[in-house]
Enzyme design. Structure first.
Site, PDB file in Angstrom:
ATOM      1  N   SER A  85      10.112  87.140 -21.434  1.00  0.00           N
ATOM      2  CA  SER A  85       9.557  86.710 -22.720  1.00  0.00           C
ATOM      3  C   SER A  85      10.465  85.710 -23.406  1.00  0.00           C
ATOM      4  O   SER A  85      11.609  86.009 -23.765  1.00  0.00           O
ATOM      5  CB  SER A  85       9.347  87.911 -23.634  1.00  0.00           C
ATOM      6  OG  SER A  85       9.029  87.436 -24.931  1.00  0.00           O
ATOM      7  N   HIS A  94       6.388  84.536 -20.209  1.00  0.00           N
ATOM      8  CA  HIS A  94       5.619  85.246 -21.236  1.00  0.00           C
ATOM      9  C   HIS A  94       5.867  84.590 -22.595  1.00  0.00           C
ATOM     10  O   HIS A  94       7.010  84.430 -23.024  1.00  0.00           O
ATOM     11  CB  HIS A  94       6.041  86.714 -21.258  1.00  0.00           C
ATOM     12  CG  HIS A  94       5.194  87.582 -22.136  1.00  0.00           C
ATOM     13  ND1 HIS A  94       3.958  88.059 -21.749  1.00  0.00           N
ATOM     14  CD2 HIS A  94       5.407  88.054 -23.392  1.00  0.00           C
ATOM     15  CE1 HIS A  94       3.447  88.806 -22.723  1.00  0.00           C
ATOM     16  NE2 HIS A  94       4.303  88.811 -23.739  1.00  0.00           N
ATOM     17  N   ASP A 102       4.943  84.672 -26.586  1.00  0.00           N
ATOM     18  CA  ASP A 102       4.454  85.551 -27.647  1.00  0.00           C
ATOM     19  C   ASP A 102       4.120  84.769 -28.905  1.00  0.00           C
ATOM     20  O   ASP A 102       5.001  84.215 -29.552  1.00  0.00           O
ATOM     21  CB  ASP A 102       5.538  86.580 -27.991  1.00  0.00           C
ATOM     22  CG  ASP A 102       5.713  87.616 -26.892  1.00  0.00           C
ATOM     23  OD1 ASP A 102       4.717  88.294 -26.565  1.00  0.00           O
ATOM     24  OD2 ASP A 102       6.828  87.732 -26.367  1.00  0.00           O
ATOM     25  N   MET A 142       2.755  84.954 -32.688  1.00  0.00           N
ATOM     26  CA  MET A 142       2.581  85.911 -33.800  1.00  0.00           C
ATOM     27  C   MET A 142       2.249  85.140 -35.071  1.00  0.00           C
ATOM     28  O   MET A 142       2.904  84.143 -35.377  1.00  0.00           O
ATOM     29  CB  MET A 142       3.874  86.680 -34.030  1.00  0.00           C
ATOM     30  CG  MET A 142       4.376  87.398 -32.800  1.00  0.00           C
ATOM     31  SD  MET A 142       5.947  88.203 -33.149  1.00  0.00           S
ATOM     32  CE  MET A 142       6.332  88.867 -31.526  1.00  0.00           C
ATOM     33  N   HIS A 184       0.515  85.577 -24.793  1.00  0.00           N
ATOM     34  CA  HIS A 184       0.136  86.832 -25.461  1.00  0.00           C
ATOM     35  C   HIS A 184      -0.097  86.528 -26.939  1.00  0.00           C
ATOM     36  O   HIS A 184       0.846  86.272 -27.689  1.00  0.00           O
ATOM     37  CB  HIS A 184       1.302  87.823 -25.260  1.00  0.00           C
ATOM     38  CG  HIS A 184       1.144  89.130 -25.976  1.00  0.00           C
ATOM     39  ND1 HIS A 184       2.197  90.013 -26.152  1.00  0.00           N
ATOM     40  CD2 HIS A 184       0.061  89.730 -26.551  1.00  0.00           C
ATOM     41  CE1 HIS A 184       1.775  91.084 -26.798  1.00  0.00           C
ATOM     42  NE2 HIS A 184       0.488  90.948 -27.057  1.00  0.00           N
ATOM     43  N   MET A 207      -0.764  87.526 -30.521  1.00  0.00           N
ATOM     44  CA  MET A 207      -0.744  88.596 -31.531  1.00  0.00           C
ATOM     45  C   MET A 207      -1.194  87.972 -32.837  1.00  0.00           C
ATOM     46  O   MET A 207      -0.427  87.816 -33.786  1.00  0.00           O
ATOM     47  CB  MET A 207       0.675  89.184 -31.625  1.00  0.00           C
ATOM     48  CG  MET A 207       1.012  90.076 -30.444  1.00  0.00           C
ATOM     49  SD  MET A 207       2.781  90.313 -30.244  1.00  0.00           S
ATOM     50  CE  MET A 207       3.172  88.859 -29.283  1.00  0.00           C
ATOM     51  N   MET A 256       0.900  97.744 -24.341  1.00  0.00           N
ATOM     52  CA  MET A 256       2.073  97.566 -25.211  1.00  0.00           C
ATOM     53  C   MET A 256       2.885  98.866 -25.214  1.00  0.00           C
ATOM     54  O   MET A 256       2.370  99.932 -25.559  1.00  0.00           O
ATOM     55  CB  MET A 256       1.648  97.227 -26.640  1.00  0.00           C
ATOM     56  CG  MET A 256       1.004  95.857 -26.819  1.00  0.00           C
ATOM     57  SD  MET A 256       1.973  94.467 -26.186  1.00  0.00           S
ATOM     58  CE  MET A 256       3.476  94.601 -27.159  1.00  0.00           C
ATOM     59  N   ASP A 267       4.490  95.552 -21.686  1.00  0.00           N
ATOM     60  CA  ASP A 267       5.285  94.693 -22.561  1.00  0.00           C
ATOM     61  C   ASP A 267       5.993  95.527 -23.624  1.00  0.00           C
ATOM     62  O   ASP A 267       5.340  96.181 -24.437  1.00  0.00           O
ATOM     63  CB  ASP A 267       4.311  93.696 -23.225  1.00  0.00           C
ATOM     64  CG  ASP A 267       4.998  92.638 -24.062  1.00  0.00           C
ATOM     65  OD1 ASP A 267       6.241  92.601 -24.097  1.00  0.00           O
ATOM     66  OD2 ASP A 267       4.257  91.840 -24.686  1.00  0.00           O
TER      67      ASP A 267
HETATM   68  C1  DX5 Z   1       6.652  92.136 -28.725  1.00  0.00           C
HETATM   69  C2  DX5 Z   1       6.362  91.089 -27.713  1.00  0.00           C
HETATM   70  C3  DX5 Z   1       7.182  91.197 -26.509  1.00  0.00           C
HETATM   71  C4  DX5 Z   1       8.668  91.054 -26.710  1.00  0.00           C
HETATM   72  C5  DX5 Z   1       9.295  92.046 -25.776  1.00  0.00           C
HETATM   73  O1  DX5 Z   1       5.690  92.122 -29.697  1.00  0.00           O
HETATM   74  O2  DX5 Z   1       5.013  91.125 -27.318  1.00  0.00           O
HETATM   75  O3  DX5 Z   1       6.742  90.329 -25.473  1.00  0.00           O
HETATM   76  O4  DX5 Z   1       9.183  89.774 -26.461  1.00  0.00           O
HETATM   77  O5  DX5 Z   1      10.643  92.113 -26.034  1.00  0.00           O
HETATM   78  P1  DX5 Z   1      11.594  93.202 -25.382  1.00  0.00           P
HETATM   79  O6  DX5 Z   1      11.487  93.021 -23.894  1.00  0.00           O
HETATM   80  O7  DX5 Z   1      12.935  92.832 -25.933  1.00  0.00           O
HETATM   81  O8  DX5 Z   1      11.104  94.545 -25.839  1.00  0.00           O
HETATM   82 ZN    ZN Z   2       4.390  89.968 -25.509  1.00  0.00          ZN
END
Ligand code: DX5
Ligand code: ZN
Length: 216
Positions: A8, A33, A35, A37, A66, A68, A137, A175
């Site tokens: 990620s 990956h 993310d 948000m 991904h 969010m 998740m 994840d």
């Molecule tokens: C959290 C993200 C993850 C995050 C995971 O909301 O979706 O992808 O980067 O991070 P770690 O591996 O540090 O838990």
């Molecule tokens: Zn993620």
């Protein structure tokens, strides 16, 4: 088949994105990956389309995005244009999930559905044949570096059962809080792909850490 590793970029050094993407290109990871948000669906804001476009300029691997965000269906074309290969939306953020999945696939992307820790696997029953990936998740989404929620193991197992009984070819990605220990347990329970952020980027040798995860 060996486990798919998707580091990620949320945990990369944002002042050195090109360097970190090139490190991943040269590592044994499979996907990147990414993310996204929006500060509404989750209590954090990460980065958006121009940053992903910049990552994609250097990336040589599958872009595993991904989302969010609320109303992800409004941005499918936009994420396709900046290079998403896999587009995963949250079940909890989609009123018309079936339509959103079809729109993702119409663009030629793989379609994933993510489930928050409290969302039962059963909600996927009527959509499992339409999707390419289930993202379980194992933390509450919004932040890297959180503690793994053990119940995710049983959810992975239930997802594997649902996939088998339905005849779906979806793969299971997990994840949050992934390290060598939780990663091994996840693979044992049926996970095909592991996301790892802080475990990779906070390690002394991220390339080696990825190679270690790849051995699980
Ligand atoms: C959290 C993200 C993850 C995050 C995971 O909301 O979706 O992808 O980067 O991070 P770690 O591996 O540090 O838990
Ligand atoms: Zn993620």
């Amino acid at each position: 088949m060996s486990v798919i590793i998707s580091p990620s970029l949320l945990s990369c050094d944002f002042a050195n994105i090109q360097r970190d993407v090139e490190m991943l290109n040269n590592s044994s990871c499979d996907w990147l990956h990414i993310d996204v948000m929006d500060g509404v669906f989750v209590p954090n804001i990460s980065f958006g389309l121009p940053v992903i476009e910049a990552m994609n300029r250097h990336a040589k691997k599958t872009m595993d995005v991904h989302l969010m965000i609320q109303n992800p269906g409004d941005y499918i074309d936009a994420f396709h244009k900046v290079g998403a290969d896999i587009l995963t939306v949250h079940y909890e953020a989609c009123t018309h999930l079936h339509r959103t999945i079809q729109q993702i696939k119409e663009k030629g992307m793989k379609a994933g559905v993510a489930l928050n820790p409290h969302t039962p696997v059963d909600v996927l029953k009527e959509i499992i044949l339409d999707i390419d990936l289930v993202l379980i998740m194992s933390v509450n989404p919004g932040f890297g570096g959180q503690k793994f929620i053990q119940n995710a193991l049983q959810k992975v197992k239930r997802t594997a059962e649902l996939i088998k009984s339905s005849g779906s070819s979806a793969i299971i990605e997990v994840d949050g809080g992934v390290n060598l220990e939780t990663g091994a347990a996840l693979v044992q329970h049926g996970a095909h792909a592991l996301v790892a952020g802080s475990f990779v980027f906070n390690s002394e040798n991220p390339t080696q850490t990825i190679a270690d995860l790849k051995q699980l």
